[in-house]
Design an enzyme around this catalytic site. Structure first.
Site, short mmCIF file in Angstrom:
data_model
loop_
_atom_site.label_atom_id
_atom_site.label_comp_id
_atom_site.label_asym_id
_atom_site.label_seq_id
_atom_site.Cartn_x
_atom_site.Cartn_y
_atom_site.Cartn_z
N ASP A 35 0.86 -1.17 -0.08
CA ASP A 35 0.06 -0.04 -0.18
C ASP A 35 1.01 1.16 0.15
O ASP A 35 0.48 2.37 -0.81
CB ASP A 35 -1.06 0.05 1.33
CG ASP A 35 -2.01 -1.07 1.00
OD1 ASP A 35 -2.13 -1.63 -0.03
OD2 ASP A 35 -2.57 -1.24 2.20
N SER A 80 -18.23 -19.61 -30.77
CA SER A 80 -18.72 -20.33 -29.68
C SER A 80 -18.29 -21.85 -29.79
O SER A 80 -17.38 -22.19 -30.59
CB SER A 80 -20.10 -20.21 -29.60
OG SER A 80 -20.89 -20.73 -30.73
N GLU A 110 -9.63 -29.11 -20.47
CA GLU A 110 -9.74 -27.73 -20.05
C GLU A 110 -10.89 -27.66 -19.23
O GLU A 110 -11.74 -28.47 -19.73
CB GLU A 110 -9.28 -26.63 -20.72
CG GLU A 110 -7.99 -26.58 -21.51
CD GLU A 110 -7.92 -25.41 -22.44
OE1 GLU A 110 -8.73 -24.55 -22.27
OE2 GLU A 110 -7.11 -25.35 -23.32
N LYS A 112 -14.07 -25.83 -18.30
CA LYS A 112 -15.26 -24.75 -18.98
C LYS A 112 -15.38 -23.95 -17.68
O LYS A 112 -16.25 -24.07 -17.12
CB LYS A 112 -16.19 -25.40 -19.72
CG LYS A 112 -16.97 -24.33 -20.40
CD LYS A 112 -17.74 -25.04 -21.43
CE LYS A 112 -18.45 -24.25 -22.50
NZ LYS A 112 -19.31 -23.11 -22.00
N ASP A 114 -17.28 -21.06 -15.87
CA ASP A 114 -18.65 -20.46 -16.08
C ASP A 114 -18.59 -18.96 -15.75
O ASP A 114 -18.65 -18.40 -14.49
CB ASP A 114 -19.48 -21.24 -15.20
CG ASP A 114 -20.97 -21.02 -15.71
OD1 ASP A 114 -21.30 -20.49 -16.68
OD2 ASP A 114 -22.06 -21.23 -15.12
N GLU A 169 -11.91 -16.06 -19.55
CA GLU A 169 -13.22 -15.90 -18.75
C GLU A 169 -12.99 -15.27 -17.68
O GLU A 169 -12.15 -15.56 -16.77
CB GLU A 169 -13.55 -17.28 -18.47
CG GLU A 169 -15.19 -17.59 -18.32
CD GLU A 169 -16.03 -17.54 -19.78
OE1 GLU A 169 -15.42 -17.63 -20.69
OE2 GLU A 169 -17.06 -17.86 -19.37
N TYR A 221 -7.12 -18.98 -21.53
CA TYR A 221 -7.03 -20.18 -22.13
C TYR A 221 -6.52 -20.34 -23.62
O TYR A 221 -6.41 -21.41 -24.15
CB TYR A 221 -8.42 -21.05 -22.10
CG TYR A 221 -9.64 -20.20 -22.60
CD1 TYR A 221 -9.85 -20.19 -23.88
CD2 TYR A 221 -10.62 -19.90 -21.65
CE1 TYR A 221 -10.80 -19.58 -24.43
CE2 TYR A 221 -11.67 -19.21 -21.91
CZ TYR A 221 -11.91 -18.94 -23.21
OH TYR A 221 -12.91 -18.13 -23.95
N LYS A 308 -20.80 -30.77 -21.67
CA LYS A 308 -21.38 -30.29 -20.70
C LYS A 308 -21.75 -31.08 -19.64
O LYS A 308 -22.34 -32.03 -19.73
CB LYS A 308 -22.62 -29.58 -21.30
CG LYS A 308 -22.32 -28.33 -22.07
CD LYS A 308 -22.34 -27.12 -21.29
CE LYS A 308 -22.38 -25.79 -22.09
NZ LYS A 308 -23.66 -25.03 -22.42
N CYS A 402 -48.95 -8.18 4.50
CA CYS A 402 -48.01 -8.93 5.22
C CYS A 402 -48.50 -9.97 5.73
O CYS A 402 -49.41 -9.95 6.30
CB CYS A 402 -47.41 -7.80 6.30
SG CYS A 402 -46.02 -8.76 7.18
N CYS A 405 -48.36 -9.61 9.79
CA CYS A 405 -48.89 -8.63 10.55
C CYS A 405 -50.12 -7.84 9.95
O CYS A 405 -50.77 -6.80 10.17
CB CYS A 405 -48.00 -7.27 10.95
SG CYS A 405 -47.37 -6.47 9.57
N CYS A 426 -44.46 -5.44 13.13
CA CYS A 426 -44.23 -6.77 12.66
C CYS A 426 -43.36 -7.61 13.22
O CYS A 426 -42.02 -7.50 13.15
CB CYS A 426 -43.90 -6.34 11.16
SG CYS A 426 -43.95 -7.81 10.05
#
Ligand code: AMP
Ligand code: ZN
Length: 667
Positions: A35, A80, A110, A112, A114, A169, A221, A308, A402, A405, A426
């Protein structure tokens, strides 16, 4: 040393330390020293704008605001991936590959990741642009935001090509995601649904300082470009690592589909041990020459395929929708399900988020619904199996009152959540607020737990946190499972909470949007509850880092007579509602207008405490000596260059003891 040299040196060192911390996970210096170096660099850059560098480590903290993200055409198209879900599909793919290329084929498996895909462009080892995938041909320029992600190198190391793109990613690791959500819930905001959407949403935030606060990571990747002199995907991963990128080490080189499946099976089972979420495995032909031979289809490369994982999804009966009321009055609809096994746990309930979500998916009681679970996140309903819907089923009518209450619910403009406005009448809000008041970070009342609070409220022994202080042992003894000893502990714990400092009491009051940090700021600024309760919206907004939303919430809180009365009672009972005399004495303006530089090691006081003392008394601490430095506080083993510079500039050099005589708190 010339200023320019110093700046260059600091940048180089900071890049290196950053690499050790975020990529190798083994820091070489303390956070404090890091810092200090960053502060020094920041100061030098501000004072010497002619040495500006868009890739300086100071840009990590963000600050640049992008109103409209510029559309940029990708240097190389972002394809894709075609998907597969079974061994047979993988074998078909392998057959197609082998038909088209000569020789043996090896594969790289590798994970994948997300998250949100990103393409980074480097020239001469410097990050020049970061672009989202967009439609694959063009995406949005999000460079300012990406620079705040610490695992994205701004400068490369080693022997890198002059110009190339690298794909990866952006993910939000689960730990950070859970922490972000905990903080949001604490502030009475709705938690984010999942890490993937939060990561991709982060890339398009206008204020990069906001992005900097999110614990995002960038996993790379694939290297792309002309003349990059690579022979295989595996070699690319290794090179990228050497240049300073974060490339997960799980990737494996394998020889056939059986080995691919071993990799897939292993990670399908062990995915939850990873710090981030994955949704499958990507299999790539290793040899880049073979990749070229295979080429691409209109949408995806023929040399790669995603396997997948089965979505961790099940279908089950939605028996009933119930509604929960939180501490701040927010209503959360909850789906009560027929118990179902999902990702290794039994699921009986799932969040439905809010009225819009129910309407959007047209979720009804009696429906068969699809439930999903990712990582440690609360399961959610992602859709309805309409083929199984009872023709007589009726559209869900969201509650208007609610459930606890019966007060009419309100929904503010632009907010997704309904609220019960009956804060003081409440039951779940009353209980939730008291539970928050006694929690560890607030009044930390030992001997009193959340369930006992609920019991006390239900038995009408308490109705707000001030009532705690009127409790006597005789009142609580008759409670179920309350032994003599526990009753004593409880009363003692409550008594002891009168020693808790003001800032934590303020946090414990449970004012919406006033979390721990905000409470500290407000306590420091206003010093006592009286001043805070009288502050106008304008005065509040003028406090550093207090925005309109927080300010309005504070004003609202003190405009309730009931709240004001409760606080008066807390004062009478002796709860600390002002900064302690000791702390006040610590805060003076004695050092106002003076800038200090701290150097070396100290005997009586830590560097952090020294820094705090200076700041509490109105002084400023800087990382480097300049003409503006008033004092250099010199400890043992101080760097000789600092000393020389101070002497040259005529800075007053003082010892630790001399400094301590300057501030009253230290005496
Ligand atoms: P899809 O969006 O299903 O077409 O999958 C393609 C996306 O997977 C790419 O755009 C990447 O963002 C993402 N992805 C995640 N991990 C990898 C990886 N190891 N290799 C290639 N793509 C990946
Ligand atoms: Zn209510």
């Amino acid at each position: 040393m010339k200023i320019e040299e110093r700046i260059t040196q600091l940048r180089k060192d900071l890049h290196q330390h950053n690499y050790h911390y975020y990529i190798l996970d083994s820091p070489e210096i303390s956070d404090y020293d890091f810092d200090m170096m960053l502060e020094e660099l920041q100061k030098l850059e501000t004072e010497n704008p002619e040495y500006n560098d868009p890739n300086s480590p100071t840009h990590r903290v963000g600050g640049a605001v992008t109103k409209n993200f510029e559309t940029v055409v990708h240097n190389h198209r972002m394809y894709s991936l075609s998907n597969s879900y079974s061994k047979e599909e993988l074998e078909d793919w392998e057959k197609r590959v082998k038909k088209m290329v000569d020789g043996d084929v090896e594969y790289v498996c590798e994970l994948k990741y997300d998250g949100a895909s990103i393409s980074l462009t480097y020239e001469d080892g410097k990050l020049v642009r970061a672009v989202t995938r967009g439609d694959g041909f063009q995406g949005d320029d999000v460079t300012n935001n990406i620079k705040t992600i610490k695992s994205v190198p701004l400068k490369l190391k080693g022997d890198f090509p002059e110009k190339f793109d690298i794909r990866g990613e952006i993910v939000l690791p689960l730990e950070g995601f859970v922490a972000m959500n905990a903080e949001r819930v604490e502030l009475g905001e709705e938690p984010y649904a999942n890490p993937r959407n939060t990561a991709s949403g982060s890339l398009k935030l206008q204020d990069s300082a906001e992005v900097a606060k999110r614990p995002l990571e960038c996993l790379l990747y694939s290297i792309i470009g002309e003349n990059i002199n690579l022979k295989s995907q595996n070699e690319g991963l290794e090179k990228a690592r050497n240049w300073g990128f974060k490339v997960p080490k799980e990737a494996e080189l394998v020889k056939n589909v059986d080995e691919v499946l071993q990799f897939v099976n292993y990670w399908e089972k062990n995915r939850h041990e990873l710090p981030y979420e994955i949704d499958g495995v990507v299999v790539k032909v290793n040899n880049l020459h073979q990749q070229e031979e295979l080429g691409t289809t209109a949408k995806s490369p023929r040399w790669a395929i995603a396997y997948k994982f089965k979505a961790e999804q099940e279908s089950t009966l939605l028996k009933q929708i119930s509604y929960q009321v939180g501490r701040t009055g927010a209503i959360t609809p909850v789906a009560n399900l027929d118990a179902v096994q999902l990702a290794g746990t039994v699921v009986r309930r799932a969040s439905l988020h809010n009225a819009d979500q129910i309407a959007k998916l047209d979720i009804r009681e009696g429906d068969t619904v699809f439930v999903e679970k990712g990582g440690e996140i609360i399961p959610k309903i992602v859709g309805v199996d309409f083929t199984k819907r009872d023709p007589d089923s009726k559209e869900t009518e969201y509650i208007t009152h609610c459930p606890e209450c019966d007060t009419a619910l309100v929904r503010k403009e632009g907010e997704a959540q309904h609220y019960c406005p009956n804060a003081n009448g409440c039951p779940p809000q009353i209980i939730g607020r008291i539970q928050h008041y006694i929690s560890r970070k607030a009044l930390d009342i030992e001997g009193l737990g959340g369930e006992t609070v609920a019991l006390l409220v239900n038995e009408n022994l308490i109705g707000n946190y001030a009532d705690l202080y009127a409790l006597r042992k005789e009142d609580v003894l008759p409670l179920e499972r309350m032994a003599e000893r526990s009753a004593e502990n409880l009363i003692q714990g409550i008594e002891k909470s009168k020693e808790i400092p003001f800032e934590r009491v303020l946090f414990g009051l449970g004012i919406r949007y006033v979390g721990e940090t905000v409470a500290k700021k407000l306590a420091k600024h206003f010093k006592n509850i009286q001043a805070l309760s009288k502050a106008s919206l304008e005065e509040l907004v003028n406090v550093d880092e207090i925005g309109e939303r927080i300010a309005q919430s504070v004003v609202d809180f003190f405009s309730s007579e009931e709240n004001v009365h409760t606080i008066e009672r807390l004062t009478t009972y002796g709860v600390k509602l002002e900064i302690s005399a000791e702390k006040l004495a610590n805060q003076t303006d004695i050092l106002d207008g003076n800038t200090f530089v701290i150097s070396g090691v100290f005997e009586k006081i830590s560097r952090n405490d020294l820094k705090k003392l200076i700041e509490d008394n109105g002084g400023k601490v800087s990382g480097s000596i300049s003409a503006k430095t008033n004092y250099l506080v010199a400890g043992e083993n101080m760097g000789p260059s600092k000393l020389a510079k101070a002497e040259k500039l005529g800075t007053t050099i003082i010892s630790e003891d001399e400094f301590l005589t300057m501030v009253p708190a230290a005496n």
